[in-house]
Design a protein around this motif. Structure first.
Motif, PDB file in Angstrom:
ATOM      1  N   TYR A 275       5.653  -5.424   2.318  1.00 24.00           N
ATOM      2  CA  TYR A 275       6.338  -4.133   2.169  1.00 24.00           C
ATOM      3  C   TYR A 275       6.379  -3.790   0.689  1.00 24.00           C
ATOM      4  O   TYR A 275       6.651  -4.663  -0.146  1.00 24.00           O
ATOM      5  CB  TYR A 275       7.768  -4.209   2.724  1.00 24.00           C
ATOM      6  CG  TYR A 275       8.595  -2.960   2.458  1.00 24.00           C
ATOM      7  CD1 TYR A 275       8.693  -1.961   3.407  1.00 24.00           C
ATOM      8  CD2 TYR A 275       9.259  -2.786   1.242  1.00 24.00           C
ATOM      9  CE1 TYR A 275       9.428  -0.806   3.163  1.00 24.00           C
ATOM     10  CE2 TYR A 275       9.995  -1.634   0.992  1.00 24.00           C
ATOM     11  CZ  TYR A 275      10.081  -0.647   1.943  1.00 24.00           C
ATOM     12  OH  TYR A 275      10.794   0.490   1.698  1.00 24.00           O
TER      13      TYR A 275
ATOM     14  N   GLU B 143       7.836   2.650  -3.831  1.00 26.81           N
ATOM     15  CA  GLU B 143       7.827   3.196  -5.182  1.00 26.81           C
ATOM     16  C   GLU B 143       8.777   4.385  -5.235  1.00 26.81           C
ATOM     17  O   GLU B 143       8.701   5.286  -4.403  1.00 26.81           O
ATOM     18  CB  GLU B 143       6.412   3.639  -5.585  1.00 26.81           C
ATOM     19  CG  GLU B 143       5.423   2.494  -5.734  1.00 26.81           C
ATOM     20  CD  GLU B 143       4.060   2.974  -6.196  1.00 26.81           C
ATOM     21  OE1 GLU B 143       3.909   4.200  -6.408  1.00 26.81           O
ATOM     22  OE2 GLU B 143       3.164   2.140  -6.344  1.00 26.81           O
TER      23      GLU B 143
ATOM     24  N   SER C  38       7.640   6.612  -1.900  1.00 21.83           N
ATOM     25  CA  SER C  38       6.557   6.280  -0.982  1.00 21.83           C
ATOM     26  C   SER C  38       6.664   4.815  -0.565  1.00 21.83           C
ATOM     27  O   SER C  38       7.183   3.983  -1.307  1.00 21.83           O
ATOM     28  CB  SER C  38       5.202   6.527  -1.645  1.00 21.83           C
ATOM     29  OG  SER C  38       5.044   5.704  -2.788  1.00 21.83           O
TER      30      SER C  38
ATOM     31  N   SER D 209       4.564   1.467   1.503  1.00 18.94           N
ATOM     32  CA  SER D 209       3.332   0.896   2.043  1.00 18.94           C
ATOM     33  C   SER D 209       3.671  -0.390   2.795  1.00 18.94           C
ATOM     34  O   SER D 209       4.544  -1.155   2.375  1.00 18.94           O
ATOM     35  CB  SER D 209       2.339   0.560   0.926  1.00 18.94           C
ATOM     36  OG  SER D 209       1.959   1.728   0.226  1.00 18.94           O
TER      37      SER D 209
ATOM     38  N   LYS E 262      -1.062  -0.220   3.307  1.00 19.12           N
ATOM     39  CA  LYS E 262      -1.311   1.087   3.928  1.00 19.12           C
ATOM     40  C   LYS E 262      -0.061   1.958   3.839  1.00 19.12           C
ATOM     41  O   LYS E 262       1.047   1.511   4.169  1.00 19.12           O
ATOM     42  CB  LYS E 262      -1.711   0.901   5.399  1.00 19.12           C
ATOM     43  CG  LYS E 262      -3.017   0.155   5.583  1.00 19.12           C
ATOM     44  CD  LYS E 262      -3.349   0.000   7.051  1.00 19.12           C
ATOM     45  CE  LYS E 262      -4.645  -0.778   7.250  1.00 19.12           C
ATOM     46  NZ  LYS E 262      -4.980  -0.952   8.698  1.00 19.12           N
ATOM     47  N   ARG E 263      -0.248   3.201   3.399  1.00 22.06           N
ATOM     48  CA  ARG E 263       0.882   4.127   3.298  1.00 22.06           C
ATOM     49  C   ARG E 263       1.446   4.405   4.689  1.00 22.06           C
ATOM     50  O   ARG E 263       0.703   4.672   5.636  1.00 22.06           O
ATOM     51  CB  ARG E 263       0.433   5.444   2.665  1.00 22.06           C
ATOM     52  CG  ARG E 263       0.186   5.366   1.165  1.00 22.06           C
ATOM     53  CD  ARG E 263       1.495   5.325   0.378  1.00 22.06           C
ATOM     54  NE  ARG E 263       2.246   6.544   0.519  1.00 22.06           N
ATOM     55  CZ  ARG E 263       2.117   7.596  -0.303  1.00 22.06           C
ATOM     56  NH1 ARG E 263       1.248   7.550  -1.315  1.00 22.06           N
ATOM     57  NH2 ARG E 263       2.842   8.663  -0.130  1.00 22.06           N
TER      58      ARG E 263
ATOM     59  N   HIS F 257       5.157   6.100   6.835  1.00 23.86           N
ATOM     60  CA  HIS F 257       6.391   6.892   6.714  1.00 23.86           C
ATOM     61  C   HIS F 257       7.494   6.195   7.497  1.00 23.86           C
ATOM     62  O   HIS F 257       7.333   5.922   8.697  1.00 23.86           O
ATOM     63  CB  HIS F 257       6.181   8.307   7.261  1.00 23.86           C
ATOM     64  CG  HIS F 257       7.451   9.117   7.264  1.00 23.86           C
ATOM     65  ND1 HIS F 257       8.057   9.560   6.108  1.00 23.86           N
ATOM     66  CD2 HIS F 257       8.239   9.541   8.296  1.00 23.86           C
ATOM     67  CE1 HIS F 257       9.153  10.228   6.416  1.00 23.86           C
ATOM     68  NE2 HIS F 257       9.284  10.229   7.737  1.00 23.86           N
TER      69      HIS F 257
END
Length: 500
Positions: A262, A265, A313, A315, A319-320, A322
């Motif tokens: 995990y 930012e 944001s 990840s 991988k990004r 939500h």
């Protein structure tokens, strides 16, 4: 004065359907002493206190106050006998004044009489050095002062026995010392104090004697100076304690390589924490530390989506993604044990089984219900694995001790097989033995590859458990400690604003 017995309980027994809660328990309290009542969750401490205060009727034994046998059938009987209790959760009325709270149930009928009561309240507060004013609204006082007001109420009612049930669990160090000062003052006035707590250091700081219960039976009664802390723990657990020193952290950076499980930012939330960066790798145990109110819990709530995220944001494994709510966090492999077990963790009226399978059922969706057979198999597996003390998986969770309730919530999340598990105060208000079990479990999960964020108000526990600490002050990250930097002095210096 300390040789004069103010309370004697002999041969106390209490049985509930299928459970023998107390068997032949003796307890003696002297005038002008602080007597700690110790034992693991489920040892019988709460039951003994409830028998003494008339919440439960005893099945066997006798109770004497000042050498005279008394029959206590209700809390009112206990109060008339000179027994007062101050609980961890304040039971006074925050919307009333300090004086009105001190005289609840004894309100005078005229303004003139009330004027005398306010004067009397001021005298009591002053004599006990309690920093509150009679006409001040109780809700404007700190939690520590509210507890002291509850004690002042008991003193004015001429209590002979004062029971303090986990009074320090929500207080900071300064507030704890305020409370201890008041306890020592009352001891000097001849009040006998029963002190129930899970904090061993506090027992040795303020107590004269200790009584230990285990599995509803008396282990023994000891003078504090004759019972080293390690021996106390051993007596509570019923076995020689293998010191927590064997809870070794693996501090090697080489082990914690690769893409973070995990990473966030500039993450922020509606609770007002400053935007922060944070990452955790596979098999790492890290923690957020800082004073109460520093933003520790708010930070992990933002990570889990429990509070509305304001920006930043995230990840997962590079991988990004939500994460705007807990359900999304769960689908990405994040589990979260909340700070407030009672309000945010357990669902009190549901069974142990129903509480264990809850998160998995949410992830599957309620239109794909787990069969009763699956539920029972999952529940029985984790009851065995975590050694949850319960009569059956169908037992209502509200009837379990705090430590066993905490294990049920842990089981709930372990059943979902998370990649990343957040534990916010997982050992608060539970006994030493269960604390040790949970700390060992955290290290075991990390060794198996799970990432864990661990939060505790006890810095020593954080140092034992975590290989990296994120230090917070005033809702922002002010430092990070790892490896040889991990020490209590460095944590306190960083919190205070000095260099680590």
């Amino acid at each position: 004065m300390q040789n004069e017995i103010v309370l004697s309980m002999r041969g106390i027994g209490k049985t509930f359907p299928g459970v023998r809660a107390l068997h032949n328990v003796d307890f003696t309290l002297r005038k002008g002493e602080v007597h700690a009542l110790m034992g693991e969750n489920g040892a019988g401490k709460s039951t003994l206190i409830k028998v003494l205060t008339g919440v439960y009727g005893k099945d066997a034994g006798t109770i004497s106050i000042g050498g005279k046998e008394v029959v206590i059938r209700s809390p009112q009987d206990a109060q008339k006998a000179g027994i007062s209790t101050v609980y961890q959760e304040i039971t006074l009325c925050p919307n009333l004044t300090v004086a009105e709270n001190m005289f609840i149930g004894r309100e005078p009928g005229t303004l003139v009489a009330w004027s005398k009561r306010y004067k009397r309240a001021g005298e009591i507060l002053s004599s006990l050095n309690i920093p509150a004013r009679p006409r001040q609204q109780l809700g404007s006082c700190s939690l520590a002062v509210q507890q002291m007001v509850a004690i002042a109420r008991a003193v004015d009612m001429d209590c002979k026995v004062l029971i303090l049930d986990e009074p320090t669990s929500s207080l900071d160090d300064k507030e704890v010392e305020m409370l201890f000062t008041l306890m020592r003052d009352l001891r000097s006035r001849g009040v006998g104090i029963i002190f129930v707590t899970h904090f061993l250091e506090q027992v040795y700081a303020v107590s004269d004697r200790i009584t230990v219960l285990r599995n509803g039976e008396l282990v023994g009664e000891y003078e504090v100076e004759n019972l080293p802390q390690v021996e106390l723990v051993a007596k509570m657990m019923g076995k020689e304690l293998q010191g927590l020193s064997d809870l070794k952290r693996d501090d090697s950076e080489e082990r914690l390589t690769g893409t973070p499980v995990y990473a966030a930012e500039h993450l922020s939330s509606a609770t007002g924490i400053a935007p922060f960066d944070f990452a955790i790798r596979k098999g790492e145990v890290n923690g957020f530390t800082g004073l109460l109110g520093s933003g520790r819990s708010e930070s992990v709530r933002a990570i889990f989506g429990a509070d509305r995220v304001g920006g930043g944001s995230v990840s997962m494994e590079g991988k990004r993604v939500h994460i705007g709510n807990p359900k999304q966090a769960m689908k990405h492999g994040i589990g979260y044990l909340p700070e407030d077990r009672k309000d945010d963790g357990i669902i009190a009226d549901l069974s142990v089984r129903e509480n264990i399978i809850l998160a998995l059922q949410v992830m599957k969706g309620f239109f794909r219900p787990l069969s009763l057979k699956e539920q029972e198999e999952f529940a029985d597996e984790y009851i065995r694995a975590l050694e949850i003390k319960t009569a059956s998986s169908d037992t209502p969770i509200k009837s379990l001790s705090g430590g066993n309730q905490q294990k049920v919530i842990l089981a709930r999340w372990l059943l979902t097989h998370p990649k990343y598990l957040i534990l916010d105060e997982p050992t608060r208000g539970i006994d030493v033995g269960t604390k040790t079990e949970i700390q060992r479990l955290v290290r075991k999960l990390a060794e198996e590859g799970m990432s864990v964020t661990f939060i505790s108000s006890e810095i020593e526990e954080m140092l034992r458990t975590c290989s990296r600490l994120i230090v917070m002050r005033d809702r922002r990250i002010v430092g990070e400690l790892r490896g040889t930097e991990l020490s209590q002095d460095n944590v306190m210096r960083t919190i205070a604003g000095g260099d680590a």
